[in-house]
Design a protein around this motif. Structure first.
Motif, PDB file in Angstrom:
ATOM      1  N   GLN A  97       0.915  -1.217  -0.006  1.00 50.30           N
ATOM      2  CA  GLN A  97       0.003   0.078   0.083  1.00 50.30           C
ATOM      3  C   GLN A  97       0.983   1.243  -0.112  1.00 50.30           C
ATOM      4  OE1 GLN A  97      -2.704  -0.543   3.481  1.00 50.30           O
ATOM      5  NE2 GLN A  97      -3.947  -1.770   2.468  1.00 50.30           N
ATOM      6  N   SER A  98       1.993   1.211   0.786  1.00 50.15           N
ATOM      7  CA  SER A  98       2.730   2.248   1.014  1.00 50.15           C
ATOM      8  C   SER A  98       3.391   2.627  -0.438  1.00 50.15           C
ATOM      9  CB  SER A  98       4.020   2.142   1.861  1.00 50.15           C
ATOM     10  OG  SER A  98       3.572   1.968   3.161  1.00 50.15           O
ATOM     11  N   ALA A  99       3.707   1.347  -1.214  1.00 51.28           N
ATOM     12  CA  ALA A  99       4.313   1.596  -2.531  1.00 51.28           C
ATOM     13  C   ALA A  99       3.347   2.200  -3.564  1.00 51.28           C
ATOM     14  CB  ALA A  99       4.917  -0.029  -2.865  1.00 51.28           C
ATOM     15  N   LYS A 100       2.259   1.788  -3.230  1.00 49.44           N
ATOM     16  CA  LYS A 100       1.098   2.241  -4.364  1.00 49.44           C
ATOM     17  C   LYS A 100       1.012   3.792  -4.208  1.00 49.44           C
ATOM     18  CE  LYS A 100      -3.302   1.231  -5.827  1.00 49.44           C
ATOM     19  NZ  LYS A 100      -4.776   0.578  -5.598  1.00 49.44           N
ATOM     20  N   ILE A 101       1.023   4.212  -2.802  1.00 49.29           N
ATOM     21  CA  ILE A 101       0.994   5.710  -2.698  1.00 49.29           C
ATOM     22  C   ILE A 101       2.027   6.445  -3.478  1.00 49.29           C
ATOM     23  CG2 ILE A 101       1.028   7.540  -1.000  1.00 49.29           C
ATOM     24  CD1 ILE A 101      -0.844   5.384   0.892  1.00 49.29           C
ATOM     25  N   MET A 102       3.185   5.965  -3.442  1.00 52.65           N
ATOM     26  CA  MET A 102       4.442   6.478  -3.978  1.00 52.65           C
ATOM     27  C   MET A 102       4.537   6.173  -5.346  1.00 52.65           C
ATOM     28  SD  MET A 102       6.340   8.221  -1.875  1.00 52.65           S
ATOM     29  CE  MET A 102       8.006   7.825  -2.064  1.00 52.65           C
ATOM     30  N   ARG A 103       3.657   5.440  -6.134  1.00 53.36           N
ATOM     31  CA  ARG A 103       3.694   4.904  -7.403  1.00 53.36           C
ATOM     32  C   ARG A 103       4.846   4.291  -7.786  1.00 53.36           C
ATOM     33  NH1 ARG A 103       0.470   9.073 -10.078  1.00 53.36           N
ATOM     34  NH2 ARG A 103      -0.067  10.393  -8.515  1.00 53.36           N
ATOM     35  N   MET A 104       5.086   3.163  -6.766  1.00 52.15           N
ATOM     36  CA  MET A 104       5.944   2.118  -6.927  1.00 52.15           C
ATOM     37  C   MET A 104       5.252   0.850  -6.749  1.00 52.15           C
ATOM     38  SD  MET A 104       9.240   3.229  -4.722  1.00 52.15           S
ATOM     39  CE  MET A 104       8.578   3.587  -3.407  1.00 52.15           C
ATOM     40  N   GLY A 105       5.897  -0.506  -6.906  1.00 56.16           N
ATOM     41  CA  GLY A 105       5.095  -1.492  -6.890  1.00 56.16           C
ATOM     42  C   GLY A 105       5.827  -2.642  -6.172  1.00 56.16           C
ATOM     43  N   LEU A 106       5.346  -3.739  -5.792  1.00 52.15           N
ATOM     44  CA  LEU A 106       6.300  -4.918  -5.399  1.00 52.15           C
ATOM     45  C   LEU A 106       6.079  -6.264  -6.537  1.00 52.15           C
ATOM     46  CD1 LEU A 106       7.861  -6.171  -3.093  1.00 52.15           C
ATOM     47  CD2 LEU A 106       5.587  -6.920  -2.135  1.00 52.15           C
ATOM     48  N   ARG A 107       7.066  -6.510  -7.001  1.00 58.38           N
ATOM     49  CA  ARG A 107       7.075  -7.576  -8.067  1.00 58.38           C
ATOM     50  C   ARG A 107       6.622  -9.035  -7.415  1.00 58.38           C
ATOM     51  NH1 ARG A 107      11.642  -5.236  -9.325  1.00 58.38           N
ATOM     52  NH2 ARG A 107      11.138  -3.669 -11.030  1.00 58.38           N
ATOM     53  N   PHE A 108       6.713  -9.124  -6.263  1.00 55.43           N
ATOM     54  CA  PHE A 108       6.168 -10.444  -5.805  1.00 55.43           C
ATOM     55  C   PHE A 108       4.850 -10.533  -5.303  1.00 55.43           C
ATOM     56  CE2 PHE A 108      10.855  -9.555  -5.238  1.00 55.43           C
ATOM     57  CZ  PHE A 108      11.439 -10.647  -6.032  1.00 55.43           C
TER      58      PHE A 108
END
Ligand code: PMP
Length: 312
Positions: A62-73
């Motif tokens: 969720q934190s990554a989504k807010i920062m326009r990043m993602g998690l590949r796993f």
């Protein structure tokens, strides 16, 4: 002997080999999000229990989504990477695991888009953060909690923690253990690394997510234990600073701080200035749950070494 390991650039390597270049975007601009996961050692069972790994994976996503990043796993893969880093390190003591998603491009330029990001995990031995027995002496910070319109506090953004660090140092350099930050409206938000809960007339009261808090996993744990094991009700609403002065009990929750009673706020004793009975009871339920001594709550735990046996 234990050797700290890390997951870095897609592989598990010794921690000393997990190094970034000085031009890394995240290092220059704080463009990263992180988590903290506790591993709690149970000597009788010869086991290290990771606490609520899946919930930390969910939150970093969720934190990554807010920062326009993602998690590949996917969730299971990410949880497995975390468990393997700890297992391969071989620690037989309390540890702190730090998953992070960071802007890995080596490039100058303030932005969030058109950058590469990567996932890393490291682990380090970690004892007490605040003193859970004596309790914490807290001071209201002169630094206000950063607002959602500035940097969202519900995301664990690395750069945001400058706000927390300012508050923590001010409190410690003034002789206190921890800071309590007020939000821009002047209501109680949270500690520099902990959520805050007040008890008045047997009811647990904690700030709502819109008061610029991190939506804490230890907080949810404490509130669930309070409701299920002690039949206590919970209210989420804004809290004034002066309410803390007249509360029956106050405690803080956090992955690092566990569940720590607050015994003083701005030199005003909370209750009689000693850890209160509800906080102490909840703390004991919490400690037994995180170390695998509460059968009803083992679904929160990942046993690091038993898991290794199952996979082998
Ligand atoms: N607030 C802040 C600012 C924190 O850094 C933390 C620690 N992660 C918390 C609250 C508590 O959250 P959790 O219980 O999920 O660790």
């Amino acid at each position: 002997m234990a050797t700290p390991m890390a997951f870095f650039r897609g592989q598990i390597v010794p921690l000393e080999q997990a190094n970034i270049n000085v031009m890394t975007h995240a290092f220059n601009y704080g463009t990263a999000v992180f988590e903290g996961v506790r591993g709690n050692w149970n000597a009788e069972q010869n086991e290290l229990y990771l606490f609520r790994v899946e919930d930390h994976v969910k939150r970093i996503r969720q934190s990554a989504k807010i920062m326009r990043m993602g998690l590949r796993f996917n969730d299971e893969e990410a949880a497995n990477i975390i468990q393997q880093v700890v297992e391969k390190s071989g620690f037989k003591e309390d540890v702190y695991v730090r998953p992070m998603i960071y802007m890995s491009s080596e490039i100058v330029g303030v932005r969030m888009h058109n950058l590469e990001w990567d996932f890393l995990v490291y682990v380090t031995p970690f004892g007490s953060y605040l003193d859970p027995d004596q309790g914490a002496r807290c001071a209201t910070s002169s630094w206000r909690r950063v607002d959602d319109t500035e940097i969202p506090a519900r995301a664990k953004v690395n750069g945001l923690y400058v706000n927390n660090a300012m508050a923590k140092s001010e409190a410690q350099l003034n002789g206190f253990d921890e800071a309590i930050m007020l939000n821009q409206d002047g209501h109680v938000s949270e500690g520099s690394g902990e959520n805050i809960v007040m008890i008045r007339n047997g009811k647990l009261i904690t700030p709502a997510p819109s008061d610029n808090i991190l939506e804490g996993i230890t907080l949810e744990t404490a509130l669930e234990l309070a409701a299920k094991e002690m039949g206590l009700s919970v209210e989420r609403r804004s809290i004034d600073r002066s309410e803390l002065y007249i509360a029956d009990e106050v405690f803080m929750t956090g992955t690092a701080a566990h569940l720590t009673p607050v015994v003083e706020v701005d030199r005003v004793p909370v209750g009689d200035g000693k850890p209160g009975p509800i906080s102490k009871r909840l703390q004991s339920l919490y400690f037994s749950s995180i170390t695998g001594r509460q059968p009803a709550y083992t679904s929160w735990l990942t046993p690091v070494y038993a898991r290794a046996g199952v996979r082998a």
